[in-house]
Design a protein around this motif. Structure first.
Motif, PDB file in Angstrom:
ATOM      1  N   ARG A 199       0.751  -1.078   0.023  1.00  0.00           N
ATOM      2  CA  ARG A 199       0.082   0.022   0.052  1.00  0.00           C
ATOM      3  C   ARG A 199       0.770   1.303  -0.006  1.00  0.00           C
ATOM      4  N   LEU A 200       2.226   1.059   0.428  1.00  0.00           N
ATOM      5  CA  LEU A 200       3.064   2.193   0.550  1.00  0.00           C
ATOM      6  C   LEU A 200       3.497   2.603  -1.110  1.00  0.00           C
ATOM      7  N   PHE A 201       3.505   1.573  -1.974  1.00  0.00           N
ATOM      8  CA  PHE A 201       4.391   1.824  -3.217  1.00  0.00           C
ATOM      9  C   PHE A 201       3.486   2.854  -4.117  1.00  0.00           C
ATOM     10  N   PRO A 202       2.201   3.045  -4.062  1.00  0.00           N
ATOM     11  CA  PRO A 202       1.696   4.069  -4.949  1.00  0.00           C
ATOM     12  C   PRO A 202       1.734   5.722  -4.131  1.00  0.00           C
ATOM     13  N   GLU A 203       2.224   5.546  -2.832  1.00  0.00           N
ATOM     14  CA  GLU A 203       2.820   6.660  -2.418  1.00  0.00           C
ATOM     15  C   GLU A 203       4.268   7.005  -2.696  1.00  0.00           C
ATOM     16  N   LEU A 204       5.039   5.877  -2.993  1.00  0.00           N
ATOM     17  CA  LEU A 204       6.231   6.277  -3.552  1.00  0.00           C
ATOM     18  C   LEU A 204       6.176   6.627  -4.914  1.00  0.00           C
ATOM     19  N   GLU A 205       5.442   6.356  -5.773  1.00  0.00           N
ATOM     20  CA  GLU A 205       5.234   6.880  -7.028  1.00  0.00           C
ATOM     21  C   GLU A 205       4.746   8.377  -6.976  1.00  0.00           C
ATOM     22  N   ALA A 210       6.410  14.223  -7.365  1.00  0.00           N
ATOM     23  CA  ALA A 210       6.649  15.535  -7.015  1.00  0.00           C
ATOM     24  C   ALA A 210       8.212  15.898  -7.000  1.00  0.00           C
ATOM     25  N   LEU A 211       9.040  14.809  -6.693  1.00  0.00           N
ATOM     26  CA  LEU A 211      10.610  15.081  -7.257  1.00  0.00           C
ATOM     27  C   LEU A 211      10.898  15.698  -8.649  1.00  0.00           C
ATOM     28  N   ARG A 212      10.170  15.321  -9.470  1.00  0.00           N
ATOM     29  CA  ARG A 212      10.279  15.558 -10.949  1.00  0.00           C
ATOM     30  C   ARG A 212      10.249  17.001 -11.374  1.00  0.00           C
ATOM     31  N   ALA A 213       9.472  17.757 -10.400  1.00  0.00           N
ATOM     32  CA  ALA A 213       8.857  18.903 -10.470  1.00  0.00           C
ATOM     33  C   ALA A 213      10.157  19.861 -10.452  1.00  0.00           C
ATOM     34  N   GLU A 214      11.165  19.668  -9.882  1.00  0.00           N
ATOM     35  CA  GLU A 214      12.302  20.407  -9.839  1.00  0.00           C
ATOM     36  C   GLU A 214      13.232  19.693 -10.861  1.00  0.00           C
ATOM     37  N   VAL A 215      13.789  20.725 -11.638  1.00  0.00           N
ATOM     38  CA  VAL A 215      14.511  20.267 -12.742  1.00  0.00           C
ATOM     39  C   VAL A 215      16.153  20.940 -12.853  1.00  0.00           C
ATOM     40  N   ASP A 216      17.076  20.425 -13.387  1.00  0.00           N
ATOM     41  CA  ASP A 216      18.219  21.007 -13.712  1.00  0.00           C
ATOM     42  C   ASP A 216      18.842  20.539 -15.241  1.00  0.00           C
ATOM     43  N   GLY A 217      18.798  21.506 -15.964  1.00  0.00           N
ATOM     44  CA  GLY A 217      18.780  21.131 -17.562  1.00  0.00           C
ATOM     45  C   GLY A 217      20.314  20.906 -17.737  1.00  0.00           C
ATOM     46  N   ALA A 218      21.285  20.817 -16.522  1.00  0.00           N
ATOM     47  CA  ALA A 218      22.634  20.459 -17.063  1.00  0.00           C
ATOM     48  C   ALA A 218      22.625  18.893 -16.902  1.00  0.00           C
ATOM     49  N   PHE A 246      12.642  -3.134   2.461  1.00  0.00           N
ATOM     50  CA  PHE A 246      13.196  -2.778   1.339  1.00  0.00           C
ATOM     51  C   PHE A 246      14.222  -1.364   1.453  1.00  0.00           C
ATOM     52  N   THR A 247      14.802  -1.065   0.389  1.00  0.00           N
ATOM     53  CA  THR A 247      15.590   0.058   0.362  1.00  0.00           C
ATOM     54  C   THR A 247      15.241   1.061  -0.655  1.00  0.00           C
ATOM     55  N   TYR A 248      15.066   2.297  -0.333  1.00  0.00           N
ATOM     56  CA  TYR A 248      14.820   3.349  -1.517  1.00  0.00           C
ATOM     57  C   TYR A 248      15.768   4.328  -1.458  1.00  0.00           C
ATOM     58  N   GLU A 249      16.300   4.538  -2.713  1.00  0.00           N
ATOM     59  CA  GLU A 249      17.290   5.391  -2.842  1.00  0.00           C
ATOM     60  C   GLU A 249      16.913   6.392  -3.891  1.00  0.00           C
ATOM     61  N   TRP A 250      17.323   7.850  -3.937  1.00  0.00           N
ATOM     62  CA  TRP A 250      17.037   8.854  -4.608  1.00  0.00           C
ATOM     63  C   TRP A 250      18.531   9.767  -4.700  1.00  0.00           C
ATOM     64  N   ARG A 251      18.435  10.441  -5.939  1.00  0.00           N
ATOM     65  CA  ARG A 251      19.703  11.017  -6.416  1.00  0.00           C
ATOM     66  C   ARG A 251      19.284  12.378  -6.830  1.00  0.00           C
ATOM     67  N   LYS A 260      14.661  16.140   1.539  1.00  0.00           N
ATOM     68  CA  LYS A 260      13.125  16.238   1.078  1.00  0.00           C
ATOM     69  C   LYS A 260      12.471  15.283   0.766  1.00  0.00           C
ATOM     70  N   ALA A 261      13.054  14.107  -0.057  1.00  0.00           N
ATOM     71  CA  ALA A 261      12.478  12.788  -0.077  1.00  0.00           C
ATOM     72  C   ALA A 261      12.362  11.905   1.060  1.00  0.00           C
ATOM     73  N   LEU A 262      13.137  12.083   1.997  1.00  0.00           N
ATOM     74  CA  LEU A 262      13.320  11.371   3.354  1.00  0.00           C
ATOM     75  C   LEU A 262      12.010  11.839   3.968  1.00  0.00           C
ATOM     76  N   ARG A 263      11.765  13.069   4.188  1.00  0.00           N
ATOM     77  CA  ARG A 263      10.654  13.583   4.882  1.00  0.00           C
ATOM     78  C   ARG A 263       9.333  13.004   4.338  1.00  0.00           C
ATOM     79  N   LEU A 264       9.280  13.219   2.966  1.00  0.00           N
ATOM     80  CA  LEU A 264       8.121  12.663   2.048  1.00  0.00           C
ATOM     81  C   LEU A 264       7.990  11.310   2.295  1.00  0.00           C
ATOM     82  N   VAL A 265       8.803  10.273   2.462  1.00  0.00           N
ATOM     83  CA  VAL A 265       8.846   8.781   2.590  1.00  0.00           C
ATOM     84  C   VAL A 265       8.282   8.607   4.287  1.00  0.00           C
TER      85      VAL A 265
END
Length: 371
Positions: A199-205, A210-218, A246-251, A260-265
């Protein structure tokens, strides 16, 4: 000092991160002392009681400034069936073996460059670190110690001699759901940790979006990425699962708070636990929260490596010791021989011509930044 024999001797030392890297430091220290470097070590026991260490080599004045060449002494594991892993076989203009590209080729090139360049007015440091492959742990200890302060630095990684001036951060957590075991024919007697995790996995999606909203074109991709790389749970198909982890990683991209992602998780896990009426507990354990690292394109070290290599500076989505080296006060860039696409795999190799080119560029870097 001959480049290929030196690299082969480095490859012959099994420096897989689970093992002690002290035999590798012994070899590197002998070579550095023969070139007139003063050396010292940072030593510790890792979480498994294995001896680890950093080797700090300095030639020139005992002061800040100058240039540091930074390379990690550990490697990822190799398949035992790969017979050439520790042989450093020379074939078709290449040297094959674990670490040939990542990153013993750079270590060899750095030592050879030091042997070719005369001592300068400013210090030259060779910094050989431990446990980069499992979290840049040695570099973090160098940063915490706070005794080394180069003005410029080159962090060795297989970049195909392309200056890498920036990379994303690396963060990871372990999430553990603890439920109540029971006979699967009587679901009311237990609470499935696996079902709760599902039930958590839809939340992770949603977090990923939400993380995709911030971008860096470099960067490519230009947003923070995430992944669930490992999941384990349950004992048998007819037992209500008492645990799922399970492990959840973000870059994270530059400028984004790595937590930021840690707080959301954590918030998402709390909602899922609450929805289970308290029958399932959730624990979130941070493993790493490393921020992104950026050196401006106009920085002197970047411009120098661009001019010498003929390759335009770039960015990469994976992590290195660049953040820690910048933390030492250095203007730093990631650079080295070898192709990252052949690292971490059976058949890893480095081109001899690229090794020689790297040694030449590092020699000129020493002359430029050490005076």
């Amino acid at each position: 000092m001959d480049l290929v024999p030196l690299l082969r001797s480095l490859i012959a030392v099994d420096s897989t991160s689970t093992r002690s890297n002290l035999p590798m430091l012994d070899l590197l220290e002998r070579e550095a002392r023969a070139l007139g470097f003063e050396t010292r070590r940072q030593a510790w026991l890792d979480a498994n009681g294995v001896e680890k260490g950093n080797l700090v080599c300095r030639r020139g004045p005992e002061a800040g400034g100058g240039l540091a060449l930074v390379g990690h002494s550990d490697c990822v594991p190799f398949d035992p069936a790969w017979g050439e892993a520790l042989l450093g076989v020379e074939r078709d203009g290449r040297i094959y073996g674990r670490g040939a590209a990542d990153t013993k080729g750079f270590l060899a090139a750095a030592l050879v460059a030091a042997s070719r360049a005369a001592p300068g007015r400013r210090p030259l440091s060779l910094l050989f670190t431990a446990d980069e492959e499992i979290g840049c742990l040695g570099a973090k200890r160098l940063l915490a110690e706070g005794r080394v302060h180069p003005r410029h630095a080159i962090v060795g990684e297989p970049t195909s001699l392309t200056p890498v001036r920036a990379h994303k951060g690396y963060c990871a957590v372990e999430v553990v759901f603890t439920g109540v075991e029971g006979h699967s024919a009587y679901p009311e007697v237990g609470a499935s940790a696996i079902h709760a995790a599902g039930r958590l996995f839809p939340e992770l999606e949603k977090i990923g979006e939400a993380l995709r909203a911030e971008v860096d074109g470099a960067f490519s991709p230009p947003h923070t990425t995430w992944n669930v790389g490992v999941i384990q749970g349950g004992k048998a198909r007819n037992i209500i699962a008492g645990e799922c982890r399970f492990t959840y990683e973000w870059r994270p991209i530059p400028g984004q708070d790595p937590r930021k992602a840690l707080r959301l998780v954590e918030d998402a896990c709390a909602r899922v636990a609450q929805a289970n009426g308290g029958k399932v507990q959730v624990q979130v354990t941070p493993l790493r929260t490393d921020a992104a690292a950026v050196t401006p394109a106009e920085a002197e070290i970047v411009r120098f490596l661009e001019s010498e290599s003929g390759n335009r500076p770039t960015t990469v989505p994976f992590g290195t010791e660049l953040p820690e080296v910048i933390g030492l006060g250095a203007e730093a860039c990631v650079f080295g021989p070898g192709d990252i696409r052949v690292a971490h795999r059976t058949g890893e190799y480095v081109e001899i011509a690229q090794l020689e080119q790297a040694a030449g560029i590092l020699t000129r870097a020493i002359e430029r930044f050490c005076g």
